[in-house]
Design a protein around this motif. Structure first.
Motif, PDB file in Angstrom:
ATOM      1  N   ASP A  16      22.403 -23.769  73.082  1.00 36.61           N
ATOM      2  CA  ASP A  16      22.210 -23.662  71.635  1.00 36.61           C
ATOM      3  C   ASP A  16      22.028 -22.202  71.218  1.00 36.61           C
ATOM      4  OD1 ASP A  16      22.464 -26.319  71.347  1.00 36.61           O
ATOM      5  OD2 ASP A  16      20.331 -26.763  70.942  1.00 36.61           O
ATOM      6  N   SER A  28      25.223 -20.430  71.307  1.00 34.69           N
ATOM      7  CA  SER A  28      26.069 -20.847  70.162  1.00 34.69           C
ATOM      8  C   SER A  28      25.544 -20.246  68.864  1.00 34.69           C
ATOM      9  CB  SER A  28      26.089 -22.372  70.119  1.00 34.69           C
ATOM     10  OG  SER A  28      26.229 -22.826  68.799  1.00 34.69           O
ATOM     11  N   ASN A  29      24.178 -20.265  68.758  1.00 31.99           N
ATOM     12  CA  ASN A  29      23.589 -19.700  67.531  1.00 31.99           C
ATOM     13  C   ASN A  29      23.912 -18.222  67.362  1.00 31.99           C
ATOM     14  OD1 ASN A  29      22.579 -22.177  67.104  1.00 31.99           O
ATOM     15  ND2 ASN A  29      20.414 -21.631  67.297  1.00 31.99           N
ATOM     16  N   LYS A  70      27.233 -17.827  66.145  1.00 30.14           N
ATOM     17  CA  LYS A  70      27.327 -18.152  64.717  1.00 30.14           C
ATOM     18  C   LYS A  70      26.748 -17.028  63.868  1.00 30.14           C
ATOM     19  CE  LYS A  70      27.335 -23.170  65.215  1.00 30.14           C
ATOM     20  NZ  LYS A  70      28.726 -23.178  65.571  1.00 30.14           N
TER      21      LYS A  70
END
Lengths: 728, 128
Positions: free
Chosen positions: A533, A536-537, A540
């Motif tokens: 996560d 991925s964060n 992003k």
């Protein structure tokens, strides 16, 4: 005439009975004795016929004083003999007597067989047998012999050839015996006449030619032409008189004229014609001189002159005299007198002198006419009329010449004056011309200065306009930027939302991870999940941060004033990005606005060499216009209306096409032509600069060599088509 | 309790899932996502009887969040009516007033403050 014919007839009938009768000459009166009867005539030539003893009893009896045309026995020409026996009164015997002869040929005069006189020259030439002479006034004399009856024989060579006019009458042979003084006097008179006529001829000719010459030099003076012609023709009149009067004495013998009658007739015709023309020119000249208008009177008189004077040729004396001189000369002369009097009344400078001279001529002319018909009224006038006439005519000629000279002097003076005036005038004109020139050049200078000033002003205005234009363009850009701000804000808020929240969540994830680290029974699965996560964060965060930065970059690019450099650009991305910006910008202002955005991007478009911010500006402008059209339509069609903006990109033959289509209000035909004009806007005042489409048009056409066209149906929508050429 | 998040941003799903990870794990709430208003309406049609709380973005292509709000308010008068909270980058006064007038229960701005969101969700979500 009838009497003459009758006497001839009587003579011819009666006389043969009294053949060999003699002509009785009982006395010798001052007017002489005409031998008009008892003549014998025989055609042929024989020296014996001069002999007094020759018997001529068989010869024809003839009256030779009659008109040559009437003597029937005669051929056209030939030689013949005339015989007469003269009974001389005792006191006349042995006396010297004068003879006066009229004949139409040449004669030899025999008295009692002796040759006394020759008049003319009898030619024995084969063809022309007659020499010719016209013998009228002579001082020839013969010495009568002592016999009571004396024999006169005339050897006569004659010619009857005349001109066809044949109206002039000649006696065949008219012999008059007269006292010798009469003949002497007559001859003297004739000589004087010849001199006078010659003088008149010379003077008139000289004066006339002088006038014509002067006229030829300067044709101003028409009077000189007419009166010059008058004088010249008058000189011809006098010449004819001269020739006629001198016929017997000089000229005919001098030149050996063989056909005396024809020549005489020709001279007479010439005389008449000359008088006619002369009179006409006199009339014409005087009319001209006194400035009398030539109206009906003039032409009537001219007609009279031209018809009556030549008409004299066809009439017998004295009728011809009447017809010739009374109407043909007297009428014009009286008219001229009248004109002279009128001119005196008008105080014409030459009128008095002329009228005086003319009156003199007229007076003498009338006197002469009277004296011809009534010779006994004034013997002095009858005898001296010729001199008076000549003097008066000479006076007239001189007067006319004098007047013409005066007139010419006046004309010259006038001309000189005019020349002076002209010089003065031309001097003035030149001065005026120079003045005008000066004024003109001054004005030119002033004009040039004004033009310079104006040009400077115009340049100033132009510079100001250019700067205003630049400012306006800048304003337009800023205006569109303003419109963008809201959209951009939204566009930035969204990525920021992610950046903020994902980083916060990531912090939480990290603390959770640390928490998990401290645990003895670590949930490796959870750790792995957290790490995934987290990764991925971070991705992003990075993505949305980049998104925000690209939005800011785009905004900066958009606000730049200079044209951007061209670079390979993803048109689809550009179109999409600006569509969002435009849409959100509008939404920010108008919450209730909603529309469907349909994008149809050709994925094979690839990169196109353009200035992205410029094309972006164009697209933004088109989008904004589309949204505006939709919102306008939405206001008037509340329900069942789905506002839609469609963006379509595609390849075309020579490049790419971007189509921006809306189903808004459309553009009326009347507006369509103006939409690309600067400062044209349909928006309410203050809402649009009117430069959007104008700038867009310039960017596409001038900046990229493409085309920007519009297709629109009022009420149902508009489609803008950008065509951009691609290299190759 | 299901919270339906309506937003055209794809990443919003991941964000919410992570933010409410604990709540999801403890089954305090469930999350559903729609990328457009229409999708949200479809979802409502499908899961009509459930207890749903809608969090909707306003600015979206196609139907806007406000339109969705109006439709839900007019078409789903279920007892109890769903709680609807609007989220927007334009958290200005006119937008807020419009949303509230149209029947929104609350109004949140972007960037989203999840602590504030959780506070606002507390009255509607038991155990939060």
């Amino acid at each position: 005439m009838k009497l003459t014919l009758l006497s001839v007839w009587l003579y011819l009938v009666v006389m043969p009975a009294f053949s060999q009768t003699v002509f009785r000459m009982d006395s010798l009166p001052s007017n002489g004795v005409v031998l008009d009867k008892n003549w014998k005539w025989h055609l042929g030539d024989n020296p014996n016929w001069a002999n007094p003893t020759f018997d001529d009893s068989r010869w024809d009896t003839i009256n030779p004083t009659q008109d040559i045309a009437l003597v029937r026995q005669l051929p056209q020409q030939g030689i013949g003999w005339l015989h007469i026996h003269l009974h001389v009164a005792p006191r006349l015997r042995g006396q010297l007597v004068g003879i006066r002869l009229e004949q139409a040929g040449a004669t030899e005069f025999f008295l009692n067989g002796k040759l006394l006189l020759r008049n003319g020259k009898i030619s024995t030439h084969k063809d022309i047998q007659a020499g010719s002479i016209w013998s009228d006034h002579t001082s020839q004399t013969i010495q009568l012999e002592a016999d009571s009856v004396q024999f006169i024989a005339i050897r006569y060579a004659f010619s009857r050839n005349k001109l066809p006019i044949n109206r002039y009458h000649f006696a065949f042979f008219n012999l008059r015996l007269q006292p010798i003084e009469v003949g002497e006097k007559g001859e003297l008179k004739q000589r004087v006449e010849i001199v006078i006529e010659a003088a008149l001829f010379g003077v008139f000719l000289f004066l006339g030619l002088l006038q014509l010459l002067l006229y030829a030099v300067s044709t101003v003076q028409r009077t000189a032409l007419f009166l010059g012609l008058f004088l010249v023709t008058q000189s011809i009149v006098h010449f004819m008189n001269l020739v006629r009067n001198g016929a017997d004495s000089f000229f005919f013998t001098l030149v050996g004229i063989t056909n005396v009658l024809a020549v005489f007739e020709a001279i007479t015709i010439g005389f008449i014609v000359a008088i006619t023309i002369s009179t006409f020119y006199y009339l014409l000249g005087i009319y001209q001189y006194f400035g009398q208008p030539r109206k009906t009177t003039f032409w009537a008189i001219a007609c009279i002159t031209f018809t009556t004077i030549p008409g004299a040729l066809f009439l017998n004396y004295p009728y011809n005299f009447l017809s010739q001189f009374i109407p043909g000369l007297l009428i014009p002369f009286v008219d001229i007198l009248w004109i002279g009097i009128l001119a005196i009344k008008r105080k014409h400078p030459g009128a008095k002198l002329f009228t005086l001279a003319h009156s003199l001529v007229l007076l003498i002319f009338i006197s002469w006419t009277v004296s011809v018909f009534l010779p006994n009224v004034s013997p002095f006038l009858s005898e001296n009329v010729l001199y008076l006439f000549s003097i008066s005519f000479l006076a007239l000629a001189l007067t006319i010449s004098l007047l013409l000279a005066q007139e010419r002097a006046a004309i010259n003076k006038l001309l000189r004056q005019q020349l002076l005036d002209l010089e003065v005038l031309s001097g003035k004109t030149i001065a005026q011309e120079q003045e005008k020139q000066q004024i003109l050049s001054t004005q030119n200078e002033r004009l040039e200065q004004q033009v310079e000033v104006r040009t400077a002003e115009l340049n100033q205005s132009l510079t100001e306009l250019k700067s205003t234009q630049t400012q306006l363009i800048q304003k337009e850009k800023l205006a569109s930027l303003g419109e963008l701000t809201a959209g951009i804000a939204h566009e930035i808020q969204n990525p920021l939302n992610f950046v903020n929240n994902f980083s916060e969540v990531s912090t939480e994830l990290v603390s959770e991870l640390q928490e998990e680290e401290t645990k003895t029974d670590r949930d490796t699965e959870l750790i792995q999940e957290l790490l995934n996560d987290l990764s991925s964060n971070l991705q992003k965060i990075n993505h949305h941060g980049g998104r925000a930065s690209s939005i800011v970059k785009g905004m900066l690019e958009h606000s730049r004033t200079e044209s951007g450099e061209k670079r390979p650009t993803d048109i689809n991305a550009l179109a999409d990005e600006y569509l969002k910006i435009a849409y959100h910008g509008l939404k920010a202002k108008n919450k209730s606005f909603n529309c469907e955005l349909v994008t149809d991007f050709d994925p094979t478009l690839g990169l196109v060499e353009v200035a992205p911010q410029e094309i972006g500006r164009v697209l933004l402008n088109l989008y904004n216009n589309a949204f505006y059209a939709l919102s306008e339509k939405q206001k008037i069609t509340p329900t069942n209306y789905q506002p839609t903006v469609s963006i379509n990109t595609q390849r075309s033959e020579s490049g790419i096409e971007i189509r921006v289509k809306d189903n808004g209000t459309g553009i009326p035909e009347s507006v369509k032509a103006k939409i690309f004009q600067p400062f044209f806007t349909t928006k309410p005042t203050g809402e649009g600069t009117g430069l959007g489409l104008s700038l867009s048009y310039d960017i596409i056409t001038k900046g990229h060599g493409g085309t920007l066209t519009v297709e629109s149906q009022p009420g149902s929508g508009t489609e803008f088509i950008i065509h951009l050429p691609t290299k190759g | 309790m299901t919270i339906l998040v309506v937003d055209d941003e794809v990443d919003i799903k991941e964000l919410f899932l992570q933010r409410f990870r604990r709540e999801i794990r403890t089954q305090v709430l469930q999350l559903a996502f729609a990328l457009s208003a229409q999708e949200a309406l479809d979802y409502l049609d499908k899961h009509g009887g459930l207890e749903i709380l809608i969090l909707s973005d306003i600015n979206m292509p196609g139907m806007s969040g406000l339109e969705l709000l109006r439709r839900v308010r007019s078409q789903y008068p279920l007892p109890p009516p769903p709680v609807i909270m609007m989220i927007t980058a334009y958290h200005d006064s006119p937008n807020y007033q419009q949303a509230m007038a149209d029947g929104a229960n609350d109004f949140l701005g972007k960037p989203l403050d999840f602590n504030l969101l959780k506070e606002k969700l507390k009255p509607f979500v038991a155990g939060l």
